[in-house]
Design an enzyme around this catalytic site. Sequence first.
Site, PDB file in Angstrom:
ATOM      1  CG  HIS A 137      -0.607   0.232   2.663  1.00 17.66           C
ATOM      2  ND1 HIS A 137       0.245  -0.832   3.116  1.00 17.66           N
ATOM      3  CD2 HIS A 137      -0.404   1.329   2.983  1.00 17.66           C
ATOM      4  CE1 HIS A 137       0.522  -0.135   4.536  1.00 17.66           C
ATOM      5  NE2 HIS A 137       0.328   1.219   4.130  1.00 17.66           N
ATOM      6  CD  GLU A 186       3.724   2.072  12.227  1.00 23.18           C
ATOM      7  OE1 GLU A 186       2.121   1.770  11.935  1.00 23.18           O
ATOM      8  OE2 GLU A 186       4.579   1.016  11.480  1.00 23.18           O
ATOM      9  CG  HIS A 194       5.079  -0.716   3.682  1.00 23.17           C
ATOM     10  ND1 HIS A 194       4.732  -0.683   2.731  1.00 23.17           N
ATOM     11  CD2 HIS A 194       5.190  -1.386   4.887  1.00 23.17           C
ATOM     12  CE1 HIS A 194       3.481  -1.770   2.982  1.00 23.17           C
ATOM     13  NE2 HIS A 194       3.682  -2.247   4.232  1.00 23.17           N
ATOM     14  CE  LYS A 231       4.500  -2.225  14.492  1.00 20.12           C
ATOM     15  NZ  LYS A 231       3.849  -1.967  12.712  1.00 20.12           N
TER      16      LYS A 231
END
Length: 489
Positions: A181, A219, A243, A343
């Site tokens: 994506h 993130e 990604h 993360k």
Amino acid sequence: ADVHTADLVVFGGTGDLSMRKLLPALYHSDRDGRLAPETRVIALSRGGLTDADFRGKVDAEVRDSVPVDDPAMWQRFLGRLHHVSVDVGGGIHGGTDEGTGWKTLAGLLAGHEDRDRIFYLASPPRTFGPFCREAHEAGLVTPRSRVVLEKPLGNDLASARRINDEVGAIFDERQIFRIDHYLGKETVQNLLVLRFANAFLEPVWNSLWIDHVQITAAETVGTPGRRGYYDHAGALRDMVQNHLLQLLTLTAMEPPARNDREAIRDEKVKVLRALRLIAGGEVDRFTVRGQYTGAGDLPGYLDEPGSTPPTELSSRVETFTAIRAEIRNWRWAGVPFYLRTGKRMPYRRSEIVVQFKDVPHAIFPGGTPNRLVLRLQPDEGIRLHIMAKEPGAGEVALKPVPMSLSFGETFTARVPEAYERLLGDVLAGNPTLFMRRDEVEAAWRWIDPILDAWKAAAGLPEPYPAGTTGPAGAHELLGRSGRAWHEEE
Ligand code: BG6
């Protein structure tokens, strides 16, 4: 462009991805008039829902996340939705439902062979092969069919190949759409326009002028409720294999001769093949793994709520990684590409930073080299940091100032979400922004030796407190050569 009528069959259609991304994206397309009137969305799951149950679930869970300015339009969207309970994995007559699900689906699709038929597999990769085989045995695969595969595509090269073989036994490569994506994000597509529709960059886009490149996807979220998946994935498989490597290929690829699906993907795969393998003893020098620990209100990885209890595997999994990659070709020899993702970092930010070299001969003191920052999210835009003179009499004082293009301020049109763009491309049959088989496999070929070395390593990932920029090792990775991660807002 023509809007074809399509039957979009989503396996895993009641899952998280479907509810959070796919259905909102489809609604936006519908609202903008990009779905043909008869187009249907058929969700498949084991859940035993009726059409009415499923529509109720979407009404309850999706409606608030999308702009519903016209209730009739929302009702029309709900009217497109169907649900069929299908048991995949037992063969079409051997599953717990004796194949009734496949028969129901076949009944729903019968008579619509002239439509585009899209099988969207938003399910774990081990189901890809069995799903395709059973859909074929049930007679559902028409010449107008396509299949969309969600990541992760396998967990190493061997499993990726196996899945590609299994899916490839039923579908031609041109019918297979492997989603990443990140390729649907506006700034990612803008990167190609920036590079190949402007004359001034290309001459300096090489090792003569560029010192290094940094690619970051940071993130703030942790992994609550995701341990079952994440313990087996880790940041390298979850983010880098797909990604980050995709961003690297677009940054580093040679100019293709045409804006054409195969021409672009040919150039991307060449970059992946030119990546220098990092193996064995080098892994310690060129890669860093980290795992977040509890800090303040934030739990550590091992204490994330809503998950199965941690196992030995959990303490070994990386929630952060930084890697120094090298591309062995004429353009990039000697230019490190630093990749970083994690993360529970202090900010959510994905960006590509191109750090230029210093001027060949500095006549003013205090200059810093130029830097080009492509921000994917949030606040998508492109910034070029250039040196300017600070106003004032007396000594010339230099200051880096940004030349800035903010997409939000420059263009007023709504920026579509990545999934909206990509679903549109699937419906239109355009695979340019999807990963070809050879790309996925070339990416795994580079990832595998790192995974092997990490698996064999005695030590655990370096801890970093939740809410920080990763373990000390990540800073040393650049610090060793006098470089630092780009940290400004
Ligand atoms: C997904 C990963 O592919 O990408 C997630 O599985 C991650 O772990 C997500 O959170 C990030 O996507 P985005 O678009 O929010 O940057």
